[in-house]
Write a protein that holds these residues in place. Structure first.
Motif, PDB file in Angstrom:
ATOM      1  N   GLN A 495      37.123  46.919  40.040  1.00  0.00           N
ATOM      2  CA  GLN A 495      38.588  46.892  40.123  1.00  0.00           C
ATOM      3  C   GLN A 495      39.067  47.969  41.073  1.00  0.00           C
ATOM      4  O   GLN A 495      38.652  49.126  40.982  1.00  0.00           O
ATOM      5  N   TYR A 496      39.932  47.589  42.001  1.00  0.00           N
ATOM      6  CA  TYR A 496      40.613  48.537  42.884  1.00  0.00           C
ATOM      7  C   TYR A 496      42.111  48.287  42.801  1.00  0.00           C
ATOM      8  O   TYR A 496      42.563  47.132  42.820  1.00  0.00           O
ATOM      9  N   THR A 497      42.874  49.366  42.703  1.00  0.00           N
ATOM     10  CA  THR A 497      44.330  49.260  42.632  1.00  0.00           C
ATOM     11  C   THR A 497      44.895  49.138  44.039  1.00  0.00           C
ATOM     12  O   THR A 497      44.484  49.861  44.955  1.00  0.00           O
ATOM     13  N   LEU A 498      45.842  48.217  44.196  1.00  0.00           N
ATOM     14  CA  LEU A 498      46.457  47.960  45.498  1.00  0.00           C
ATOM     15  C   LEU A 498      47.743  48.767  45.650  1.00  0.00           C
ATOM     16  O   LEU A 498      48.438  49.045  44.666  1.00  0.00           O
ATOM     17  N   GLN A 499      48.058  49.128  46.877  1.00  0.00           N
ATOM     18  CA  GLN A 499      49.285  49.874  47.187  1.00  0.00           C
ATOM     19  C   GLN A 499      50.313  48.890  47.762  1.00  0.00           C
ATOM     20  O   GLN A 499      50.310  48.594  48.945  1.00  0.00           O
ATOM     21  N   LEU A 500      51.171  48.394  46.899  1.00  0.00           N
ATOM     22  CA  LEU A 500      52.105  47.327  47.285  1.00  0.00           C
ATOM     23  C   LEU A 500      53.554  47.711  47.022  1.00  0.00           C
ATOM     24  O   LEU A 500      54.426  46.845  46.947  1.00  0.00           O
ATOM     25  N   GLY A 501      53.840  48.993  46.882  1.00  0.00           N
ATOM     26  CA  GLY A 501      55.185  49.431  46.541  1.00  0.00           C
ATOM     27  C   GLY A 501      55.358  49.500  45.035  1.00  0.00           C
ATOM     28  O   GLY A 501      54.451  49.185  44.254  1.00  0.00           O
ATOM     29  N   ASP A 502      56.541  49.912  44.608  1.00  0.00           N
ATOM     30  CA  ASP A 502      56.779  50.144  43.187  1.00  0.00           C
ATOM     31  C   ASP A 502      57.201  48.893  42.430  1.00  0.00           C
ATOM     32  O   ASP A 502      57.084  48.856  41.205  1.00  0.00           O
ATOM     33  N   ALA A 503      57.667  47.859  43.115  1.00  0.00           N
ATOM     34  CA  ALA A 503      58.155  46.661  42.429  1.00  0.00           C
ATOM     35  C   ALA A 503      57.033  45.703  42.051  1.00  0.00           C
ATOM     36  O   ALA A 503      57.218  44.845  41.186  1.00  0.00           O
ATOM     37  N   VAL A 504      55.895  45.841  42.691  1.00  0.00           N
ATOM     38  CA  VAL A 504      54.764  44.943  42.447  1.00  0.00           C
ATOM     39  C   VAL A 504      53.536  45.781  42.103  1.00  0.00           C
ATOM     40  O   VAL A 504      53.187  46.707  42.834  1.00  0.00           O
ATOM     41  N   VAL A 505      52.905  45.461  40.994  1.00  0.00           N
ATOM     42  CA  VAL A 505      51.626  46.082  40.653  1.00  0.00           C
ATOM     43  C   VAL A 505      50.533  45.059  40.926  1.00  0.00           C
ATOM     44  O   VAL A 505      50.607  43.909  40.474  1.00  0.00           O
ATOM     45  N   GLY A 506      49.539  45.482  41.676  1.00  0.00           N
ATOM     46  CA  GLY A 506      48.448  44.579  42.016  1.00  0.00           C
ATOM     47  C   GLY A 506      47.110  45.288  41.985  1.00  0.00           C
ATOM     48  O   GLY A 506      47.028  46.506  42.159  1.00  0.00           O
ATOM     49  N   PHE A 507      46.076  44.528  41.746  1.00  0.00           N
ATOM     50  CA  PHE A 507      44.727  45.079  41.791  1.00  0.00           C
ATOM     51  C   PHE A 507      43.769  43.976  42.205  1.00  0.00           C
ATOM     52  O   PHE A 507      44.042  42.782  42.068  1.00  0.00           O
ATOM     53  N   TRP A 508      42.638  44.412  42.743  1.00  0.00           N
ATOM     54  CA  TRP A 508      41.596  43.501  43.225  1.00  0.00           C
ATOM     55  C   TRP A 508      40.424  43.585  42.278  1.00  0.00           C
ATOM     56  O   TRP A 508      39.950  44.650  41.941  1.00  0.00           O
ATOM     57  N   ARG A 509      39.961  42.407  41.813  1.00  0.00           N
ATOM     58  CA  ARG A 509      38.776  42.345  40.964  1.00  0.00           C
ATOM     59  C   ARG A 509      37.685  41.582  41.724  1.00  0.00           C
ATOM     60  O   ARG A 509      37.966  40.576  42.390  1.00  0.00           O
ATOM     61  N   GLN A 510      36.457  42.053  41.611  1.00  0.00           N
ATOM     62  CA  GLN A 510      35.322  41.372  42.240  1.00  0.00           C
ATOM     63  C   GLN A 510      34.206  41.214  41.221  1.00  0.00           C
ATOM     64  O   GLN A 510      33.877  42.155  40.495  1.00  0.00           O
ATOM     65  N   SER A 511      33.634  40.017  41.153  1.00  0.00           N
ATOM     66  CA  SER A 511      32.591  39.734  40.179  1.00  0.00           C
ATOM     67  C   SER A 511      31.375  40.610  40.422  1.00  0.00           C
ATOM     68  O   SER A 511      31.149  41.118  41.529  1.00  0.00           O
ATOM     69  N   LEU A 512      30.556  40.772  39.380  1.00  0.00           N
ATOM     70  CA  LEU A 512      29.379  41.626  39.484  1.00  0.00           C
ATOM     71  C   LEU A 512      28.402  41.124  40.535  1.00  0.00           C
ATOM     72  O   LEU A 512      27.683  41.907  41.154  1.00  0.00           O
ATOM     73  N   CYS A 513      28.381  39.796  40.741  1.00  0.00           N
ATOM     74  CA  CYS A 513      27.503  39.229  41.767  1.00  0.00           C
ATOM     75  C   CYS A 513      28.162  39.224  43.141  1.00  0.00           C
ATOM     76  O   CYS A 513      27.556  38.782  44.132  1.00  0.00           O
ATOM     77  N   ARG A 514      29.419  39.655  43.215  1.00  0.00           N
ATOM     78  CA  ARG A 514      30.195  39.821  44.452  1.00  0.00           C
ATOM     79  C   ARG A 514      30.562  38.500  45.118  1.00  0.00           C
ATOM     80  O   ARG A 514      30.971  38.486  46.283  1.00  0.00           O
ATOM     81  N   ARG A 515      30.447  37.406  44.405  1.00  0.00           N
ATOM     82  CA  ARG A 515      30.820  36.113  44.998  1.00  0.00           C
ATOM     83  C   ARG A 515      32.314  35.856  44.892  1.00  0.00           C
ATOM     84  O   ARG A 515      32.915  35.280  45.794  1.00  0.00           O
TER      85      ARG A 515
END
Length: 576
Positions: A495-515
């Motif tokens: 999980q990585y947190t995205l920097q999208l401003g204060d009105a939107v909270v976003g994060f990136w998830r990647q599977s353990l196998c990276r697919r």
């Protein structure tokens, strides 16, 4: 000496330096029916995956005239949620004298008003069953406490006594009731330690007999099919007058010892610590991968609530950025509503006093109550907000509005996407409102969010597609069905947190196998928000689709428009 016995002896020597560690270690193995020298549990093993979702419920949340409450609960889980969840946490189902089950009279019995062990075993055969181990205290009406007063065993020496003349000002309390309660015993007047209430008398784990009792209780629960153990209020379990009496080193050693015994009896068993304390203290219960398998993510509920009421996700985003990844074999247990209130201690040092006061004010305007705790300096502080989450989402700091349903679903969608194992309170799945009548009847603030449904009446509401109860359950089941197929939502996926401003909270998830990658985006406001897809750095060769709406995004240089409180799970795979 085997590895198990050697490790046990080390823990026992730290806890009971006056006892013979080797003999006590062997006794504990006998109680747990473990043969030392057997295979060692696999270290750092994940006993969960993306398909794991829990429901939290009291045994008697669903009532009817024709069936036992546990039978109603089993029917609800099987009929409405069989394809949506993997496990259920049934809150204390034992005979009790107060606190809705957390003042246990008998740890070996099921409260006859809800059912018996056959009903518990049937639910455990269908779902992973989590049960409470109310380890810090028991009822003043228990057989143990009556024996304590009579100087008999078992019970004699089981309860922690305090000196009313001692300086106990440093003791951390979650309540404003007196810490010590005077009782008469055959040996004269004594003062027993009561962290939570006079009816909940604290056990004395410095007596190894108390440890042996609870190891026997754990073995019995394993025999009933219980696989997941929630150690209730475990942070308070070890007391040393003159200290804070919370999170002591002996407490952490005790958790390690109990885990060691449980996993040698059943390698896939899970321990979850319930520690409603500041965030860094809570994280310590992971230990070195040798204490709790999972810890409650107590900071999430107040931070998410604050983000949606202010329309500003700055604090939530910053907290997500600082949340350390759980190593293999450990996981966060995520929730945003439970039988308790929304705790405020976990956001100490995150929200300032003015922000907390504004949050409290809004919740009181929406019908909520506030529970308090005593601080060491004698002052009081807000301990938790008591409110049904459905009601908490009826507006913002500006007041009530018409976005309640969208805001409520946004909160849950965000929770379902973050790193960890999600847990849904039954009253959130059912969009149950504040139960002011129960609060008035009991004068107990937490009853506001512990409604007891007439099950036939509830079933009628769930069949009515115009009912908000039907709409919420249907929407939640849709999200759960999608989520449980995505490997990028494995509790330990990157999980990585995205920097999208204060009105939107976003994060990136990647599977353990990276697919598989999923970009989870959440509009926290009642205004539309536009995001440039280029800010997400989408892989150019992959097709990207919102799993929630099936909308495809082929122009990676274009924009994504988020409606008020809309959530997007943008994935490069339709099925993880």
């Amino acid at each position: 000496m085997t590895v198990l016995l050697e490790t046990l002896c080390g823990h026992l020597a730290a806890l009971y330096p006056q006892s013979e560690s080797a003999a006590l270690a062997q006794r504990l193995c006998t109680i747990m029916r473990i043969i030392p020298g057997g295979p060692e549990p696999e270290p750092y093993c994940n006993h969960w995956d993306e398909g794991d979702v829990y429901v939290i419920s009291y045994a008697d949340s669903l009532l009817s005239e024709t069936h036992l409450p546990l039978e109603n609960l089993q029917h609800f889980l099987g009929h409405y949620l069989a394809e949506s969840i993997s496990g259920v946490h049934i809150l204390p189902f034992f005979p009790y004298s107060s606190d809705d089950g957390f003042a246990v009279i008998d740890y070996y019995q099921v409260n006859q008003s809800v059912g018996d062990w056959p009903q518990i075993r049937e639910i455990a055969a269908q779902f992973d069953l989590m049960a409470d181990v109310v380890i810090n205290h028991c009822s003043s009406r228990s057989g143990w406490f009556e024996n304590y007063r009579q100087g008999k065993s078992p019970g004699k020496g089981y309860f922690f006594e305090g000196d009313p003349q001692a300086d106990l000002s440093q003791v951390v309390r979650p309540r404003t009731s007196p810490l010590l309660t005077k009782v008469q015993t055959l040996d004269g007047e004594r003062h027993v330690w009561c962290t939570f209430s006079a009816d909940q008398v604290d056990l004395d784990f410095s007596n190894p007999e108390v440890l042996c009792e609870f190891v026997a209780i754990l073995r019995f629960y394993l025999e009933q099919g219980i696989r997941v153990f929630r150690l209730d209020a475990v942070a308070f379990v070890w007391k040393i007058p003159g200290t804070s009496c919370i999170n002591l080193a002996q407490t952490h050693t005790l958790v390690r010892l109990l885990r060691l015994l449980i996993e040698h009896q059943r390698p896939d068993a899970i321990i979850i610590t319930e520690t409603n304390i500041p965030n860094q203290e809570n994280l310590a219960y992971f230990g070195n991968g040798n204490e709790a398998h999972a810890i409650y993510n107590f900071a999430l509920p107040p931070l998410l609530l604050n983000a949606l009421l202010t329309g500003n996700g700055r604090h939530l985003r910053n907290w997500l950025m600082t949340l350390p990844p759980a190593r293999s074999g450990t996981a966060y247990f995520n929730f945003i509503a439970s039988h308790d209130g929304i705790g405020l201690r976990p956001v100490e040092g995150i929200l300032d006093r003015a922000e907390t006061d504004r949050l409290i004010g809004a919740m009181e305007r929406f019908g909520g109550r506030i529970s308090w705790r005593d601080k060491p300096d004698g002052s009081r502080a807000a301990y938790e907000i008591n409110i049904a989450l459905w009601e908490a989402m009826k507006g913002t700091l500006a007041g009530e509005d018409h976005w309640q349903l969208a805001r409520f679903l946004c909160a849950h969608t965000l929770m379902l996407g973050i790193e960890g194992i999600p847990a849904l309170y039954i009253h959130s799945l059912l969009a149950t409102g504040n139960d002011h009548a129960r609060v008035a009847h009991s004068n107990h603030n937490r009853h506001i969010n512990r409604h007891k449904w007439d099950y036939p009446q509830l079933q009628a509401l769930l069949q009515d597609d115009g009912s908000h109860h039907h709409q919420v359950l249907a929407a939640m089941k849709l999200r759960l069905a999608i989520r449980r197929r995505q490997r990028a939502f494995h509790p330990n996926a990157t999980q990585y947190t995205l920097q999208l401003g204060d009105a939107v909270v976003g994060f990136w998830r990647q599977s353990l196998c990276r697919r598989q990658s999923i970009f989870a985006l959440h509009n926290l406001t009642a205004q539309p928000q536009a995001l440039a897809l280029s800010s997400l750095n989408l892989a150019a060769l992959d097709p990207w689709t919102d799993l929630l709406s099936d909308q495809s995004y082929e122009d990676h240089q274009g924009q994504i428009e988020l409606a008020p409180y809309q959530c997007v799970w943008l994935s490069n795979l339709s099925d993880g």
